[in-house]
Structures are given as C-alpha cells and as structure tokens.
Design a protein around this motif. Structure first.
Motif, PDB file in Angstrom:
ATOM      1  N   ALA A   1       0.818  -1.215   0.000  1.00 45.67           N
ATOM      2  CA  ALA A   1       0.000   0.000   0.000  1.00 45.67           C
ATOM      3  C   ALA A   1       0.854   1.269   0.000  1.00 45.67           C
ATOM      4  CB  ALA A   1      -0.928  -0.003   1.207  1.00 45.67           C
ATOM      5  N   GLY A   2       2.172   1.112  -0.018  1.00 44.08           N
ATOM      6  CA  GLY A   2       3.051   2.274  -0.072  1.00 44.08           C
ATOM      7  C   GLY A   2       3.620   2.698   1.260  1.00 44.08           C
ATOM      8  N   GLY A   3       3.448   1.872   2.289  1.00 45.84           N
ATOM      9  CA  GLY A   3       3.985   2.191   3.601  1.00 45.84           C
ATOM     10  C   GLY A   3       3.125   3.175   4.358  1.00 45.84           C
ATOM     11  N   THR A   4       3.684   3.757   5.397  1.00 43.36           N
ATOM     12  CA  THR A   4       2.972   4.734   6.234  1.00 43.36           C
ATOM     13  C   THR A   4       3.707   6.078   6.183  1.00 43.36           C
ATOM     14  OG1 THR A   4       4.193   3.967   8.172  1.00 43.36           O
ATOM     15  CG2 THR A   4       2.008   3.007   7.778  1.00 43.36           C
ATOM     16  N   ASN A   5       2.962   7.141   6.455  1.00 40.34           N
ATOM     17  CA  ASN A   5       3.544   8.478   6.415  1.00 40.34           C
ATOM     18  C   ASN A   5       3.771   9.085   7.790  1.00 40.34           C
ATOM     19  OD1 ASN A   5       3.490   8.667   3.507  1.00 40.34           O
ATOM     20  ND2 ASN A   5       1.269   8.960   3.647  1.00 40.34           N
ATOM     21  N   ASN A   6       2.839   8.846   8.708  1.00 45.82           N
ATOM     22  CA  ASN A   6       2.856   9.537   9.988  1.00 45.82           C
ATOM     23  C   ASN A   6       3.196   8.650  11.175  1.00 45.82           C
ATOM     24  OD1 ASN A   6       1.975  11.976   8.728  1.00 45.82           O
ATOM     25  ND2 ASN A   6      -0.090  11.103   8.638  1.00 45.82           N
ATOM     26  N   ILE A   7       3.232   7.360  10.979  1.00 45.57           N
ATOM     27  CA  ILE A   7       3.574   6.452  12.074  1.00 45.57           C
ATOM     28  C   ILE A   7       4.667   5.491  11.634  1.00 45.57           C
ATOM     29  CG2 ILE A   7       1.258   6.573  13.077  1.00 45.57           C
ATOM     30  CD1 ILE A   7       0.786   3.712  12.000  1.00 45.57           C
ATOM     31  N   ARG A   8       5.372   5.003  12.614  1.00 45.26           N
ATOM     32  CA  ARG A   8       6.424   4.001  12.416  1.00 45.26           C
ATOM     33  C   ARG A   8       5.863   2.656  12.844  1.00 45.26           C
ATOM     34  NH1 ARG A   8      11.943   4.215  16.090  1.00 45.26           N
ATOM     35  NH2 ARG A   8      13.038   2.372  15.227  1.00 45.26           N
ATOM     36  N   VAL A   9       5.970   1.655  11.996  1.00 39.32           N
ATOM     37  CA  VAL A   9       5.441   0.327  12.317  1.00 39.32           C
ATOM     38  C   VAL A   9       6.596  -0.658  12.406  1.00 39.32           C
ATOM     39  CG1 VAL A   9       3.718  -1.429  11.779  1.00 39.32           C
ATOM     40  CG2 VAL A   9       3.374   0.930  10.987  1.00 39.32           C
ATOM     41  N   MET A  10       6.588  -1.455  13.477  1.00 39.37           N
ATOM     42  CA  MET A  10       7.628  -2.457  13.690  1.00 39.37           C
ATOM     43  C   MET A  10       6.975  -3.829  13.767  1.00 39.37           C
ATOM     44  SD  MET A  10      10.070  -0.371  16.383  1.00 39.37           S
ATOM     45  CE  MET A  10       8.748   0.431  17.270  1.00 39.37           C
TER      46      MET A  10
END
Length: 419
Positions: A228-237
């Motif tokens: 989906a193109g990753g995230t912009n405002n949060i970091r996901v681990m």
C-alpha cells in the motif's frame, strides 16, 4: 469490497497457505528460533520490504523486527508482535536400556504418547553444529498388558516422569548406542507433525499453531502495508519475538529496546465453545470460524481497542471480544512488563486442542486478523497527532451517559419491520 469477495469469507489462496505451512514447519523450539526467524521470515521480509525499511537483529536471541522508519523516534510507533518459539521437550537422562527420558514442558503428558518426534542434538565435538534424529516416538507405559488396572480404566493418568523417547534401540550396550549419537541431557525435542488441510472447509490442523500463526499474520500485515506504499505519519515495527512460552521475555526485550508507543500482540486463542468439559465455567463463547478476537481487560488499552473495533466495523470484519482478566497471556503484555509507557492490546484467533499435536484452526479467522490489523495501521496513520490523541483521550467513566431500558425486540426484528 462486497461481502462475497472479502478475504476472510473466501478460501485462503494457495500461496498464502503454503507460506503459513512453511512458517509453522520451521523447527524453532524455545532458545533455537532461528529456523523460523532467519530461515523463513527474514527472507520473506526481504522479498517485499522497501529499501528504506530495516530488519533489526539481536544478540541475546534470534528475534527479528522489520522497521518501516528506522531511527525515527519522533514518530508514533506501533509494534505488532508474533512469537516464533515453540514449546518443546528436552532430554532429561539416558537409561541403561536405551530409553531417552524426557521433560514434557508445557504439554499434558497423556497427549504425547505414541507421537513421532524430532530430536535435535548438538555435536559434542563441534559446538554450534546440530543434527536431527527422526523415527522416534514418545512412550510411557509400553503395552496395555503391563499397565495396572487403574490406568486401563482411566482412573489413573500418566505422570510426566514416565515419558521417554523410543528409538527402537536393541542389542548390546544400549545406553552406549544412544550416547554414541551424541545425545545429551538438555537436547531439544519437538513433535513431528506437518500442517494439513482439514476435513471441514477452510480448516487446517497440526502441531505448533501456537504461535507460528501469530508470526504469519504479522508478516502478512507487513506485506499489505508495503504494497500500500507504507505509512507516512507512524512508524510500524513487525516483530517476531522469542521466549514467549517461558514468560514473554523476548518481546519484553523488544519493547525495552525500541520503546513503541503502541503494541498489538498477535497470538492464538481458545475455541471455548468446542472445548470439552468447561461448560459449567461459563466462558465467553469464542469460536473457531467466527472471526478474530480482541482482548478486553488487563492492560488492554480501551483507546487502542476503539481504533481496532472501529476498523472492524467499517470493513465488516468479524470480531469476538475476549475477556482476559488480569493478564492477556500474550506478548501484548510486553510494554508493561518492560516498564515502557505504551497503549497495548492483543488480537487472536480461536483454535482447538492448544499445545497438542492436533491443534486446529480456521483460515478465515487468520485473514480477519490480518486485515483488521492492516486497517488499524491505516487508521492510526491517518490521525493528525497520534501522540496527543492517546495522551489526552482516555475514557472517562465519570462522564458516562445514563442508559435506559431498551425493550425486548431483537435488533434484526426491527430491520425486518422496516423493510
């Protein structure tokens, strides 16, 4: 997306099922999880992760974390955790008659008898080099002919001290034959049962659904986020932890090292409806095939649950509330156990026969968990300021509105009248 085409209402695609089977097949007993984390999951991550994502590796254990924004401590961070460690048996001692006496760990002794196992032995001459012995079975009593009457009738059970691995050793110097293999006390033993599709639609069974399934769900969420193109405002681990089966120690290290703002533990749950002999305990009616489960109680954050439940409602993803009391029993506890301030919850999927060789699950529940976590990540990423939202929007029960009697009509009957 129409209901008929929602992934959790359809058979799991063969590609996904094979990935799930590969993850569950990896021999990863407690303390030796590298086969799953480095042998299957890390290569899978590397196949789809953008170049700016990073895989964290650790010194004390074989856990791995796929990070969408390495070093961005300013971002609101979400850690999604499955655990790669499997419960295992261990060699306790070797008898003069060639029996390999074992510890049963977190298995009920009577569930082990007669089942095939793999014994992993480190080469005493080459520490760090492992060999595998197949063809053995777990036994306790031998033939029924030698059992006392109370055992035959079921009045008396099998004690864990009676368990041994039968390698069909015969001839002279039986103990020496085993010792010549390099088998030593402490060697790990796991059940040898591959995952197979079940008789009923969309079901499967085998050993160690706990908790390769959590790792599978976490990995598939990572893939969807990447696509989906990753995230912009949060970091996901996306975390593949260790040591959960001995106290949730690996995920505690992850939380302590990376200090996430939110944690979602992903683990198997129980099908209480199908569990034999617990009807009088009045457990919540969690059931295989009815969707994912969401922890309520213990340290489960009502704020984070609100986001998960809203995502489920918005996308018609079936949800079952799991009453977890004082402890979620999962890696959802990692933050509070590591003294890290974070919102946390636990998402699961009901299975049957947990900690046996015939654990049973439903692919629809797994896909429901995958997609609700993905939608939750999207919802968190869309928040203008997630840090502020979680700090300032704790529920206030002193502001609860009054609730009056609502009548006796069922909600669906009102819908029928309105047609």
């Amino acid at each position: 997306m129409t209901e008929a085409k929602q992934p959790w209402t359809q058979p799991m695609p063969e590609r996904q099922f094979n990935l799930m089977r590969d993850i569950l097949a990896a021999p990863s007993p407690v303390g030796l999880e590298g086969a799953m984390t480095f042998g299957v999951l890390k290569p899978y991550f590397e196949g789809f992760a953008p170049k700016d994502w990073h895989v964290h590796q650790f010194k004390g254990h074989a856990g791995v974390v796929l990070d969408t924004h390495p070093g961005r401590d300013d971002l609101f961070s979400v850690m999604i955790i499955g655990h790669a460690d499997k419960i295992r048996m261990q060699v306790r001692s070797i008898g003069d008659d060639g029996k390999i006496w074992i510890n049963s760990d977190s298995f009920l002794p009577m569930t082990l008898v007669g089942h095939e196992v793999k014994l992993f032995s480190e080469d005493p001459k080459q520490p760090g080099s492992y060999r595998v012995i197949e063809g053995g079975t777990v036994e306790a009593l031998g033939a029924i002919h030698f059992a006392e009457n109370a055992l035959r009738t079921g009045e008396k059970g099998i004690k864990k001290e009676q368990l041994y691995v039968e390698l069909q050793i015969h001839g002279e110097n039986k103990k020496q034959q085993v010792e010549n293999l390099g088998v030593r006390p402490g060697d790990s033993i796991i059940l040898n049962r591959p995952i197979r599709k079940g008789f009923s639609p969309d079901t499967f069974y085998g050993a160690y659904l706990d908790n390769g399934l959590g790792c599978f769900v976490t990995a598939e969420v990572a893939r969807l986020v990447a696509e989906a193109g990753g995230t912009n405002n949060i970091r996901v681990m996306f975390a593949m932890a260790t040591y959960e089966e001995i106290g949730r120690l690996g995920s505690r290290v992850f939380a302590g090292e990376l200090e996430p703002d939110a944690i979602i533990g992903v683990d198997v749950n129980h099908d209480y409806v199908a569990a034999p002999g617990i009807g009088d305990r009045r457990m919540q009616p969690l059931e295989m095939g009815k969707g994912f489960t969401l922890a309520v109680g213990a340290i489960a954050s009502e704020q984070l649950n609100r986001v998960v439940e809203s995502a489920a409602n918005a996308h018609n993803i079936p949800l079952q509330r799991d009453v977890c009391g004082a402890d979620t029993g999962t890696d959802g506890m990692a933050g509070v156990l590591a003294s890290v301030d974070c919102a946390a919850t636990s998402i699961g999927f009901p299975i049957r026969n947990m900690h046996t060789i015939s654990e049973t699950g439903h692919t629809g529940d797994l896909l429901a968990a995958v997609h609700v976590i993905h939608r939750t990540v999207e919802a968190l990423d869309a928040m203008p300021d997630a840090h502020k939202a979680f700090r300032e929007n704790h529920p206030r029960l002193d502001q609860a509105g009054a609730l009056a009697h609502q009548g006796s009509e069922k909600p669906d009957s009102k819908k029928k009248k309105g047609k």
